[in-house]
Scaffold this motif. Structure first.
Motif, PDB file in Angstrom:
ATOM      1  N   LYS A 241      -5.034   5.354   3.324  1.00  0.00           N
ATOM      2  CA  LYS A 241      -4.686   4.153   2.585  1.00  0.00           C
ATOM      3  C   LYS A 241      -5.074   4.150   1.065  1.00  0.00           C
ATOM      4  O   LYS A 241      -4.354   3.816   0.082  1.00  0.00           O
ATOM      5  N   GLU A 245      -2.205   4.216  -2.296  1.00  0.00           N
ATOM      6  CA  GLU A 245      -2.432   3.351  -3.397  1.00  0.00           C
ATOM      7  C   GLU A 245      -2.548   4.198  -4.710  1.00  0.00           C
ATOM      8  O   GLU A 245      -1.888   3.747  -5.621  1.00  0.00           O
ATOM      9  N   LEU A 267       7.281  -4.389   1.013  1.00  0.00           N
ATOM     10  CA  LEU A 267       5.518  -4.421   1.277  1.00  0.00           C
ATOM     11  C   LEU A 267       5.111  -5.462   2.053  1.00  0.00           C
ATOM     12  O   LEU A 267       4.090  -5.229   2.706  1.00  0.00           O
ATOM     13  N   GLU A 271       2.169  -4.451   4.806  1.00  0.00           N
ATOM     14  CA  GLU A 271       0.920  -4.909   4.816  1.00  0.00           C
ATOM     15  C   GLU A 271       0.709  -5.409   6.273  1.00  0.00           C
ATOM     16  O   GLU A 271      -0.256  -5.605   6.894  1.00  0.00           O
ATOM     17  N   HIS A 272       1.738  -6.035   6.887  1.00  0.00           N
ATOM     18  CA  HIS A 272       1.633  -6.358   8.418  1.00  0.00           C
ATOM     19  C   HIS A 272       1.481  -5.294   9.136  1.00  0.00           C
ATOM     20  O   HIS A 272       0.493  -5.717  10.044  1.00  0.00           O
ATOM     21  N   LYS A 275      -2.237  -4.391   8.530  1.00  0.00           N
ATOM     22  CA  LYS A 275      -3.180  -5.470   8.700  1.00  0.00           C
ATOM     23  C   LYS A 275      -4.113  -5.686   7.408  1.00  0.00           C
ATOM     24  O   LYS A 275      -5.198  -6.079   7.498  1.00  0.00           O
ATOM     25  N   GLU A 276      -3.670  -5.196   6.178  1.00  0.00           N
ATOM     26  CA  GLU A 276      -4.305  -5.233   4.979  1.00  0.00           C
ATOM     27  C   GLU A 276      -3.556  -5.270   3.762  1.00  0.00           C
ATOM     28  O   GLU A 276      -2.200  -4.943   3.972  1.00  0.00           O
ATOM     29  N   LYS A 277      -3.898  -5.804   2.663  1.00  0.00           N
ATOM     30  CA  LYS A 277      -3.289  -6.046   1.541  1.00  0.00           C
ATOM     31  C   LYS A 277      -3.195  -4.571   1.041  1.00  0.00           C
ATOM     32  O   LYS A 277      -4.148  -3.793   1.017  1.00  0.00           O
ATOM     33  N   LEU A 278      -2.015  -4.197  -0.039  1.00  0.00           N
ATOM     34  CA  LEU A 278      -1.818  -2.933  -0.568  1.00  0.00           C
ATOM     35  C   LEU A 278      -2.021  -3.355  -1.990  1.00  0.00           C
ATOM     36  O   LEU A 278      -1.107  -4.174  -2.658  1.00  0.00           O
ATOM     37  N   TYR A 279      -2.609  -2.475  -2.776  1.00  0.00           N
ATOM     38  CA  TYR A 279      -2.788  -2.519  -4.186  1.00  0.00           C
ATOM     39  C   TYR A 279      -2.131  -1.465  -4.873  1.00  0.00           C
ATOM     40  O   TYR A 279      -2.469  -0.544  -5.103  1.00  0.00           O
TER      41      TYR A 279
END
Length: 280
Positions: A241, A245, A267, A271-272, A275-279
């Motif tokens: 991950k 990013e 996106l 993210e689903h 299970k996390e936000k991607l930056y």
């Protein structure tokens, strides 16, 4: 439903379905169901024959194929990987396939050039990004006991006996599929002779993500449940991950406008899946 089949699009999911369908007691539908319902509770084969569920064309096609010998029904849908904790699949085997070396990228680019029901921004580099998302999702998965990833190379090119592990998961006799698998699916000449080239960004990604190391990890763990992976293996997948990013932040300026647009549109799903936000 007795199983799901999944993996990155254009990376061997159809070959996996063909392998499954080489067994006279197994029927793997091709994208008959979307991952929007409790798939384990679907009545089968009845749902596969119902036009209101799978559409008129698919229902007719299924009716011509399904026989009284079939007792193990499932569905292939590439993006099941993003929903395995949502669709009550913890009580059935979820069988995934992993294509080594980002060798699917060429096929994604060919689909873009053909302009056949394929978004123009969905190029090989975007496929590589989604492959990395899939790998990260494995490390974040809760449903690890019943989820298995098979190496494409081991399953379909190198190890002629590895296919038996797939059918053991389904509790059917692998020997009933051997002849058809070996003659129609294993080490197909048409696939092995395809010459693949990589764009500059794709070649850069192979080095950036140290894909050879990842390939070895997946080959060594081919056919075992994700819950049996070592802590080091899961950590290696999870750390992708941060690399992803950084890769996008560093090189997205070299992406086309269509690639950027498509990436942004996907996106929410990505993210689903992890299970996390991607930056970016």
């Amino acid at each position: 439903m007795k199983f799901t089949a999944f993996g990155l699009a254009r990376s061997g999911t159809t070959a996996l379905a063909q392998l499954l369908n080489s067994h006279p007691e197994v029927f793997c539908a091709i994208e008959a169901f979307l991952p929007d319902k409790s798939i384990a509770d679907l009545p089968l084969p009845e749902s596969l024959l119902e036009p209101d569920v799978v559409g008129q064309k698919r229902a007719i096609k299924h009716a011509a194929i399904i026989t009284s010998k079939h007792k193990c029904f499932g569905n292939k849908f590439p993006r099941y990987y993003g929903y395995l904790d949502d669709v009550s699949s913890n009580c059935i085997p979820n069988i995934g396939i992993y294509r080594e070396g980002f060798s699917f990228a060429h096929s994604w680019n060919e689909r873009v050039r053909a302009k056949e029901n394929w978004p123009q921004g969905r190029t090989g580099i975007i496929g590589i990004i989604e492959q990395v998302i899939l790998l990260i999702s494995l490390a974040k998965l809760k449903n690890t006991d019943s989820t298995y990833i098979f190496s494409y190379e081991r399953l379909l090119r190198i190890d002629k006996e590895h296919f038996t592990e797939v059918f053991k998961l389904l509790d059917v006799d692998p020997e009933l599929a051997r002849n058809r698998f070996e003659s129609q699916v294993f080490n197909r000449k048409k696939i092995s002779e395809v010459k693949r080239t990589f764009t500059e960004n794709e070649a850069r990604a192979k080095d950036y993500f140290d894909i050879e190391k990842v390939d070895i990890l997946l080959k060594n763990n081919s056919g075992i449940s994700i819950s049996s992976y070592s802590t080091d293996a899961l950590d290696s997948l999870s750390l992708l991950k941060v690399k992803l990013e950084s890769f996008i932040q560093e090189f997205s300026g070299t992406f086309s406008d269509l690639e950027v647009q498509y990436l942004k549109s996907q996106l929410p799903f990505f993210e689903h899946a992890i299970k996390e936000k991607l930056y970016f």
